[in-house]
Structures are given as structure tokens and as C-alpha cells.
Design an enzyme around this catalytic site. Structure first.
Site, PDB file in Angstrom:
ATOM      1  N   GLU A   1       0.845  -1.171   0.136  1.00 39.26           N
ATOM      2  CA  GLU A   1       0.083  -0.150  -0.137  1.00 39.26           C
ATOM      3  C   GLU A   1       0.821   1.292   0.030  1.00 39.26           C
ATOM      4  O   GLU A   1       0.685   2.088  -0.697  1.00 39.26           O
ATOM      5  CB  GLU A   1      -0.933   0.134   1.087  1.00 39.26           C
TER       6      GLU A   1
ATOM      7  N   THR B   1      21.747 -38.758  -1.205  1.00 36.42           N
ATOM      8  CA  THR B   1      21.423 -38.068  -2.608  1.00 36.42           C
ATOM      9  C   THR B   1      23.040 -37.119  -2.574  1.00 36.42           C
ATOM     10  O   THR B   1      23.220 -37.151  -3.702  1.00 36.42           O
ATOM     11  CB  THR B   1      20.141 -36.886  -2.458  1.00 36.42           C
TER      12      THR B   1
ATOM     13  N   ASP C   1      25.036 -37.838  -6.063  1.00 41.53           N
ATOM     14  CA  ASP C   1      24.665 -36.856  -7.206  1.00 41.53           C
ATOM     15  C   ASP C   1      25.824 -35.672  -6.857  1.00 41.53           C
ATOM     16  O   ASP C   1      25.974 -34.835  -7.893  1.00 41.53           O
ATOM     17  CB  ASP C   1      23.354 -36.304  -7.176  1.00 41.53           C
TER      18      ASP C   1
ATOM     19  N   LEU D   1      22.228 -27.699  -5.142  1.00 36.08           N
ATOM     20  CA  LEU D   1      20.939 -27.439  -4.586  1.00 36.08           C
ATOM     21  C   LEU D   1      20.782 -25.765  -4.560  1.00 36.08           C
ATOM     22  O   LEU D   1      20.039 -25.373  -3.682  1.00 36.08           O
ATOM     23  CB  LEU D   1      20.857 -27.798  -3.223  1.00 36.08           C
TER      24      LEU D   1
ATOM     25  N   ARG E   1      18.794 -21.936 -10.283  1.00 35.68           N
ATOM     26  CA  ARG E   1      19.624 -21.350 -11.498  1.00 35.68           C
ATOM     27  C   ARG E   1      18.733 -20.436 -12.470  1.00 35.68           C
ATOM     28  O   ARG E   1      18.956 -20.375 -13.548  1.00 35.68           O
ATOM     29  CB  ARG E   1      20.065 -22.641 -12.288  1.00 35.68           C
TER      30      ARG E   1
ATOM     31  N   LEU F   1      13.995 -40.391   2.770  1.00 34.00           N
ATOM     32  CA  LEU F   1      13.746 -39.275   3.400  1.00 34.00           C
ATOM     33  C   LEU F   1      12.300 -38.883   3.358  1.00 34.00           C
ATOM     34  O   LEU F   1      11.844 -38.341   4.106  1.00 34.00           O
ATOM     35  CB  LEU F   1      14.619 -38.122   2.769  1.00 34.00           C
TER      36      LEU F   1
END
Length: 375
Positions: A52, A196, A200, A204, A207, A296
Site C-alpha cells: 500500500e 543424495t 549426485d 541445490l 539457477r 527421506l
């Protein structure tokens, strides 16, 4: 244009604050005089002016008798910024249309009451459902003190997130993966399990061109995370938290020196997920996007703390009894115990689909306190 049309414009403006206003809500404002929009604004960043005040400060002309549309009840007390009710009154606004009300005891309808006491007509509940949905994270976190927990996974049409050999690149196409990065911008933190990280070595991060990186959280009961992994190596630039149950002092010290924040939340030798959520909430993290594996996800499912699911489905079949499912663990023994999703949407992303919905326990949960008036 109708009042709903103007409120939809305010909602579009509010969404521009995604990723920047936490723990405050996203709020948009449109001001109309003589049938045309004369100014507009949104809450751009935590600690800065609310929608506002942004809208009204950007217009120097006469606003006497104008209509103001805002997605959340205007704040009425001094926080990090002055009360929005003050400037609405000062500029001579004639009518105010409100999307969702604010149940913070410091506001709780007082913003509307103050405006009415000054002769301003106020109408509430304009696109209320849409206004509340936009800020579902805000309403949940302020009402409970706990992060809004979101589970995300990508699977094939036969319900697999990886082949039996562990290959998972890529289940979905580019459009779906870009949508995931929008989620990483939207939610305050992203969480994975240590498996994970070991498999990998992910970053995290977000992008998107105008994205914001979430806080990165790893559930790692015994601190098996490699010191040379990308998460640890970049912990000095992107906030990184590792939740653990037990570990040696040498390993803990090496991670601290790298800039990692450690949280000891152990129970029976494993990370206690509910306690982790409580501690994250106390640290101002209002939402967590869980992008882990089946183990998980199984823990999150049984915790009773899951709020929303994003399931990306690719039109592929890989088969294999040993191929990995998106949610593992014990699960529920009876179908009637299954968590049910409501308010579901299906989004087409290239050749893939995203199915999203909220866990039914959250439908109609309107007991909230508001951070809208905190900054």
C-alpha cells in the site's frame, strides 16, 4: 473492469515478491480513480515498504475518493515500517477492497476498523481463496511456528525415480526442471538426505536468472558428508545446514571451519525430523522443499508434517522390481490411512505433467498470526 479483475491484478503484483519477502507475505496493491488505474505497488523485499505504501508513495496526484485494492488487510501498527492505514487515510482514499484478513492480534480486523472509523468504505473477502493460497506458507508458518513442508519428486509413469542401476538423469524434460527451480526460489530452504549428496554431489541452488538460493539442509545422521563435496565447498557463500544425530568432534570441526551450520537433532541414532522442523522454524525458516530420495520422503510422510506435494510425472516406463520409488519406508498399512491431497492442480510442462495439491489437514486452517505487520 470489476473489483475481482482489479484484485487479480493485485495478486499478479504480489507474486513479484516471491523469494524476497519471507517471512512476510507477498502483497499487491492497485489504486483506481475515475475508472482507471493510477498507481500500483507490491511488497518488494522484507524490511521495506508494504504494498500500500509503495503504491501511494509513487503517485503525487490527488487520490481523494479513489479505490484501493489490496490482497491482505492493511497493517495498523508501527513495525519496521509505518502503518499502512495511516497513509491510506492521509491520501483520502474513499474505498478499500481487501482480499484476505489478517488475524494477528495486533491487527485482527483493527486495520479495517480504523479505516471505517475514518469514513472509508471497506469491503473484504474479494478473491479471498486466491489471496490465501498465494500466501499459504505465510499463514501456516505464522500460525504454527513450523516451516511449511513441501515434498517434490520426479517419476516415470510406472512410479520410479531411478532405474534399478540408480540412473536418474533425466526423468523429466527441461521445462519441468525449470519449474523446479521456480520452487527453489519460492521456498526458503531445500532439503536432501546424505545419500543424495553421496550419489549426485548436487549444488541445490536456484539457477533462474532472477532467482534466490534457498538455505541448503542435509539430513546426515552420522556426518558422512564428504568435506570436498560441492555443498561443503560453497557453504561460505550459500547458507548450508547439516542435521545430525552423532559424530566425532574432528569431523564436526572441519565442517564448521568450512562454514557449515550444524544442528544436533538426534533420536535413536537418527535425525529427528519433527525436532529439526521445530528448530528450523525457530531460526526463521518458514518453508522447506524436500527433494530427497525415497527414504527421506518416507520419513516426511510418516511425520505428519507434510503440507504440499509436487509430483512431476514423465510419460516413460522403465520397469524393474529394483527400480526406486519416490516414497519408501514403512508407509501406511491401510489404504484408509493414506494422506489425501486436496485443491489439486495439473500443470502441463512440455511432455511432462506436474500434479500438486495440499494435504487435506491444511484445508480451512485459518488460525494465523501475521508477519505482514512486522516489517
Amino acid at each position: 473492469m470489476t473489483k475481482c479483475d482489479y484484485m487479480r491484478l493485485a495478486l499478479e503484483l504480489a507474486e513479484k515478491g516471491m523469494g524476497y519477502t519471507s517471512p512476510n507475505p507477498m502483497v499487491g496493491c492497485v489504486v483506481v480513480k475515475d475508472g482507471r488505474i493510477v498507481t500500483e505497488g507490491y511488497h518488494e523485499r522484507y524490511g521495506q515498504y508494504h504494498a500500500e505504501r509503495n503504491a501511494l508513495s509513487h503517485y503525487e496526484g490527488d487520490l481523494t475518493g479513489a479505490d484501493l485494492y489490496v490482497t491482505l488487510e492493511p497493517c495498523c501498527h508501527q513495525g519496521k515500517t509505518p502503518p499502512c492505514t495511516d497513509i491510506i487515510i492521509e491520501r483520502g482514499i474513499g474505498r478499500v477492497f481487501v482480499g484476505a484478513m489478517d488475524s494477528n492480534p495486533k491487527v485482527a480486523g483493527r486495520g479495517v476498523q480504523i479505516l471505517r472509523e475514518h469514513g472509508i468504505q471497506v469491503e473484504t473477502g474479494i478473491l479471498e481463496k486466491e489471496c490465501r493460497k498465494l500466501n499459504e506458507v505465510f499463514f501456516h508458518y505464522i500460525g504454527t511456528g513450523l516451516p511449511f513442508v513441501v515434498m517434490k519428486y520426479a517419476m516415470t509413469l510406472d512410479g520410479k525415480i531411478a532405474t534399478a542401476s540408480g540412473d536418474s538423469k533425466w526423468v523429466t524434460g527441461e521445462e519441468a526442471r525449470e519449474h523446479v527451480h521456480m520452487l527453489r526460489k519460492k521456498y526458503s530452504a531445500i532439503m536432501v538426505g546424505v545419500e543424495t549428496v553421496l550419489a549426485d554431489n548436487p549444488m541445490l541452488n536456484c539457477r533462474l536468472k532472477e532467482g534466490t538460493d534457498p538455505v541448503r539442509i542435509v539430513c546426515d545422521s552420522h556426518l558422512r558428508i564428504p568435506p570436498d563435496c560441492r555443498l561443503v565447498q560453497t557453504a561460505d557463500t550459500i547458507p548450508t545446514v547439516i542435521a545430525y544425530a552423532s559424530a566425532g568432534e574432528d569431523r564436526k570441526e572441519r565442517l564448521r571451519e568450512a562454514g557449515v551450520k550444524l544442528l544436533c537433532v538426534g533420536k535413536d541414532g537418527r535425525v529427528d525430523f519433527p525436532e529439526l522442523m521445530r528448530q528450523l522454524g525457530q531460526r526463521g525458516i518458514d518453508s522447506v522443499l524436500v527433494e530427497g530420495g525415497g527414504i527421506l520422503h518416507g520419513t516426511v510422510l510418516k511425520s505428519g508434517m507434510l503440507n504440499r506435494v509436487y509430483a512431476y510425472v514423465a510419460p516413460k516406463l522403465i520397469g524393474g522390481g529394483g527400480a526406486r520409488p519416490p516414497v519408501a519406508g514403512e508407509g501406511f498399512p491401510r489404504m484408509e490411512e493414506a494422506l489425501k491431497l486436496a485443491d489439486t492442480d495439473i500443470i502441463k510442462l512440455g511432455s511432462d505433467f506436474c500434479i500438486t495439491g495440499v494435504v487435506e489437514k491444511d484445508i480451512g486452517n485459518c488460525e494465523t498470526r501475521s508477519a505482514h505487520s512486522q516489517s
